[in-house]
Design an enzyme around this catalytic site. Sequence first.
Site, short mmCIF file in Angstrom:
data_model
loop_
_atom_site.label_atom_id
_atom_site.label_comp_id
_atom_site.label_asym_id
_atom_site.label_seq_id
_atom_site.Cartn_x
_atom_site.Cartn_y
_atom_site.Cartn_z
N GLU A 1 24.36 52.68 -30.23
CA GLU A 1 24.41 52.30 -28.82
C GLU A 1 23.60 51.05 -28.52
O GLU A 1 23.94 50.27 -27.62
CB GLU A 1 23.89 53.45 -27.95
CG GLU A 1 24.72 54.72 -28.01
CD GLU A 1 26.05 54.58 -27.30
OE1 GLU A 1 26.08 53.94 -26.25
OE2 GLU A 1 27.05 55.11 -27.82
N THR B 1 26.45 51.17 -17.09
CA THR B 1 26.04 52.07 -18.17
C THR B 1 24.53 51.93 -18.30
O THR B 1 24.02 50.81 -18.39
CB THR B 1 26.72 51.70 -19.50
OG1 THR B 1 28.13 51.90 -19.38
CG2 THR B 1 26.20 52.56 -20.64
N ASP C 1 33.80 48.17 -19.51
CA ASP C 1 34.74 49.19 -20.00
C ASP C 1 35.42 49.95 -18.88
O ASP C 1 36.07 50.97 -19.12
CB ASP C 1 34.03 50.16 -20.95
CG ASP C 1 32.93 50.97 -20.27
OD1 ASP C 1 32.60 50.67 -19.10
OD2 ASP C 1 32.39 51.89 -20.90
#
Length: 278
Positions: free
Chosen positions: A62, A85, A80
Amino acid sequence: MHSQHRTARIALAVVLTAIPASLATAGVGYASTQASTAVKAGAGLDDPHKKEIAMELVSSAENSSLDWKAQYKYIEDIGDGRGYTGGIIGFCSGTGDMLELVQHYTDLEPGNILAKYLPALKKVNGSASHSGLGTPFTKDWATAAKDTVFQQAQNDERDRVYFDPAVSQAKADGLRALGQFAYYDAIVMHGPGNDPTSFGGIRKTAMKKARTPAQGGDETTYLNAFLDARKAAMLTEAAHDDTSRVDTEQRVFLKAGNLDLNPPLKWKTYGDPYVINS
């Protein structure tokens, strides 16, 4: 929570050892002798030492770093379609888990710096919108990340939504630590649920190809089927088309027969090499 490799992170060089100041579960130290390490050789992923390893493995994919505790402050839109995020396992403003995180933080610490964004987080849930959030929100997120209560809230939600359900299901399926990690990494990226590309759907696809150990099947055969199904799910989405966290990480451990996920561990994600020696 559906995350991709965070391209904004610059890959670190090989990490020769991975012994952080504290473990995923506070107050428990690493095994300090070969004897004590050996006792834990067959431990599940919820063992503090194994849980720390799991956090570092996920962080390598990640964040291109084994330092998962440096990620509490992380937040960006990775493009995305899931909005922002952020945090240690990529809570998303568009998938509901960031909303649940901030709500939990507010339950623990009313009036915190992020509480005022709850109405906006409710409105953007299910979309990629930044409406009512934007730069003020990302700056306040970074400030909140210094608060140990917010850090604990992230740990709590990680465990409640992802880690604990994944490990529980894997144990019920008769899987050891590597299989437990395979489930956890899958649920972190694909989210819980039963549609074909969510964790439940991936597991269902694998079970059509091979029996779980709990069903009398071979553990390695089943895990290969699960990783095949996981890879296929990843390839359905452009954001996940690099499958190295399966190919050059989990599959490497499986081919080595390391079903207990015991260190030393050597792997690559996105071409970058990592080592956990103990």
